[in-house]
Motif scaffolding. Structure first.
Motif, short mmCIF file in Angstrom:
data_model
loop_
_atom_site.label_atom_id
_atom_site.label_comp_id
_atom_site.label_asym_id
_atom_site.label_seq_id
_atom_site.Cartn_x
_atom_site.Cartn_y
_atom_site.Cartn_z
N SER A 80 9.63 -0.07 -3.03
CA SER A 80 8.55 0.88 -3.26
C SER A 80 8.31 1.02 -4.74
O SER A 80 9.22 0.85 -5.56
N LEU A 124 6.59 -1.55 0.56
CA LEU A 124 6.37 -2.89 1.08
C LEU A 124 7.65 -3.44 1.69
O LEU A 124 8.72 -3.37 1.08
N TYR A 174 3.06 -2.85 4.75
CA TYR A 174 3.04 -1.92 3.64
C TYR A 174 2.42 -0.59 4.06
O TYR A 174 1.73 -0.49 5.07
#
Length: 102
Positions: free
Chosen positions: A21, A31, A38
């Motif tokens: 992140s 992600l 995501y």
């Protein structure tokens, strides 16, 4: 292992190897490097994400949020559970029993 039902009595565990992140100007993008999944978070979601990373225990996360936000506890709890449900559905966190928090 039985599937854990989402409640305040569980923990959210982030897969540190695959999930990354990044925060930018108070918002966060998360992600999963393995799947390409995501999720973008607003400022409150960003704070929840940080507390999930720090504590795991949803009860502990809620207690910290209640210290920081002047919002009815039921609203914070509902928002936290909704976020964790989204994170779990996207495979960004796994739910664990409270005794598996660490």
């Amino acid at each position: 292992m039985d599937e854990i039902k989402l409640s305040m009595d569980c923990c959210a565990k982030i897969d540190g190897e695959n999930v990354i992140s990044r925060e930018l100007e108070g918002e966060t993008v998360i992600l999963d490097m393995k799947t390409g999944t995501y999720l973008g978070l607003n400022q409150v979601g960003t704070r929840m994400w940080a507390l999930i990373q720090e504590y795991g225990s949803l009860r502990r996360v809620l207690a910290e949020l209640q210290k920081e936000y002047e919002v009815p506890p039921g609203t914070l709890e509902s928002d936290l559970l909704e976020l964790v449900d989204q994170l779990s559905a996207k495979g960004l966190v796994s739910l664990r029993a409270m005794d598996e928090c660490s």
